[in-house]
Scaffold this motif. Structure first.
Motif, PDB file in Angstrom:
ATOM      1  N   ILE A  65      33.406 -18.291 -17.441  1.00 15.40           N
ATOM      2  CA  ILE A  65      34.668 -19.010 -17.631  1.00 15.40           C
ATOM      3  C   ILE A  65      35.787 -18.037 -17.972  1.00 15.40           C
ATOM      4  O   ILE A  65      36.923 -18.166 -17.482  1.00 15.40           O
ATOM      5  CB  ILE A  65      34.521 -20.068 -18.749  1.00 15.40           C
ATOM      6  N   ALA A 103      30.211 -34.385 -15.592  1.00 15.56           N
ATOM      7  CA  ALA A 103      31.316 -34.358 -14.630  1.00 15.56           C
ATOM      8  C   ALA A 103      31.590 -35.757 -14.078  1.00 15.56           C
ATOM      9  O   ALA A 103      32.749 -36.154 -13.896  1.00 15.56           O
ATOM     10  CB  ALA A 103      30.991 -33.390 -13.496  1.00 15.56           C
ATOM     11  N   LEU A 135      34.981 -29.540 -14.304  1.00 14.61           N
ATOM     12  CA  LEU A 135      34.291 -28.470 -15.027  1.00 14.61           C
ATOM     13  C   LEU A 135      34.232 -28.775 -16.520  1.00 14.61           C
ATOM     14  O   LEU A 135      33.217 -28.527 -17.180  1.00 14.61           O
ATOM     15  CB  LEU A 135      35.007 -27.143 -14.791  1.00 14.61           C
TER      16      LEU A 135
END
Length: 351
Positions: free
Chosen positions: A211, A130, A251
């Motif tokens: 997800i 990230a 993400l």
């Protein structure tokens, strides 16, 4: 005749036309790929054996395919979630390398108690991925730097960082190759007893389902689609455009970082120069073929894992190069994209 024709976008192509175009593009791509392999010296009779029987219909082949698919699911999801908000993450490999570096640091230095070693590697790998994509995100938001360029260049920087570590402080003195020492077993995913398949499959399944739920059945998924279709309109209606885009981009980097951890802790058990090779193009192929849909990412990743498994066999027994395997992926992708173009647009001529 054709010089006066023009393209008109179909308002609703329909499920049947879309499905037929997808299947037709896939068939053409596979046919051309098969022709390329035969031209390269692979017997036509061996194609069915290597790409179907050896990868899906044997226990060892199926376990290898499933193992190869695990990091592919993660990088496919990484590319897909960024694509939903029109952020083109072309630096998946760079974020994967950073995740692998973070995981290696934890493993080699024995950070934390053994029972928490894998969770620690997971968290730091996600944070490293990230953080790496956050650089490109900042450059885009602050100065309008195109993320295609910045993420791609940062991927090269990440690989050079790996080279520096492997030829420097992390090089295993007992090995003549630029690799680290083997990780302690506390830093490995446990083998399930079916080939090389390991417990990382449960982590990947949990991530993929999470997800899927977020992107398809939550407010965040609705926001992502709105931002992806028209960010200005979404902003005008009061939707949290910046927060949605930033969250999904971070993400994306985190998922790529976890993919790096999945490889070094699941199969390699050390950091080497080949950990991240080939995942950039694979991530793009998976996301496009799956149309950025999380459940389809799993299916496409499994199919691409079979290509990887068969490709390894072809490289050993038929001297097929890695470039040929990448060419096959590109051929299938371009065939499907061209087929989808003609299902999306129709050719009209003025009366």
């Amino acid at each position: 005749m054709l010089d006066t024709a023009f393209l008109v976008r179909r308002q609703n192509p329909g499920f049947l036309l879309t499905s037929l175009s997808y299947a037709g593009g896939l068939l053409v791509g596979l046919t051309v790929s098969a022709m390329l392999l035969v031209h390269a010296g692979v017997p036509a009779s061996a194609l069915v054996d290597e790409f179907l029987i050896a990868t899906f219909l044997t226990s060892d082949g199926l376990s290898q395919t499933a193992t190869a698919a695990l990091p592919l699911v993660l990088v496919g999801l990484a590319s897909a979630v960024a694509m939903r908000v029109r952020f083109w993450n072309i630096g998946v490999e760079g974020q994967l390398w950073l995740g692998a570096i973070a995981s290696t640091w934890v493993a080699l230095n024995g950070i934390g108690p053994e029972a928490l070693r894998l969770p620690t590697m997971f968290v730091l790998a996600a944070l490293a991925g990230a953080a790496w994509i956050a650089i490109s995100l900042f450059l885009k938001l602050r100065w309008g730097v195109n993320e295609v360029i910045s993420t791609l260049l940062l991927g090269s920087v990440a690989f050079l960082l790996v080279q520096h570590l492997l030829f420097g402080v992390w090089r295993d003195p007992a090995n003549s190759f630029p690799v680290t020492a083997t990780f302690p077993e506390a830093s490995w995913f446990s083998i399930l007893g079916w080939g090389q398949l390991h417990t990382g499959i449960f982590l990947v399944a949990g991530i993929a389902l999470s997800i899927w739920f977020v992107m398809e059945h939550s407010r965040a998924g609705f926001y992502a689609d709105a931002v992806g279709f028209n960010a200005k309109a979404a902003l005008a209606t009061g939707l949290p455009v910046l927060r949605t885009a930033v969250g999904l981009v971070l993400l994306s980097g985190a998922l790529s970082g976890v993919a790096g951890m999945m490889i070094v802790a699941g199969t390699e058990h050390r950091l080497n120069q080949s950990v991240g090779n080939g995942y950039l193009f694979s991530a793009i192929v998976i996301a496009y073929l799956a149309r950025a849909k999380p459940l389809w990412v799993i299916v496409v990743s499994f199919a691409l894992g079979a290509v990887f498994t068969a490709g390894n066999v072809l490289k050993v027994f038929y001297s097929i190069s890695e470039a040929m395997i990448v060419l096959m992926q590109g051929t299938v992708l371009m065939s499907i994209l061209m087929a989808q173009f003609f299902s999306t647009y129709s050719l009209k001529r003025p009366n």
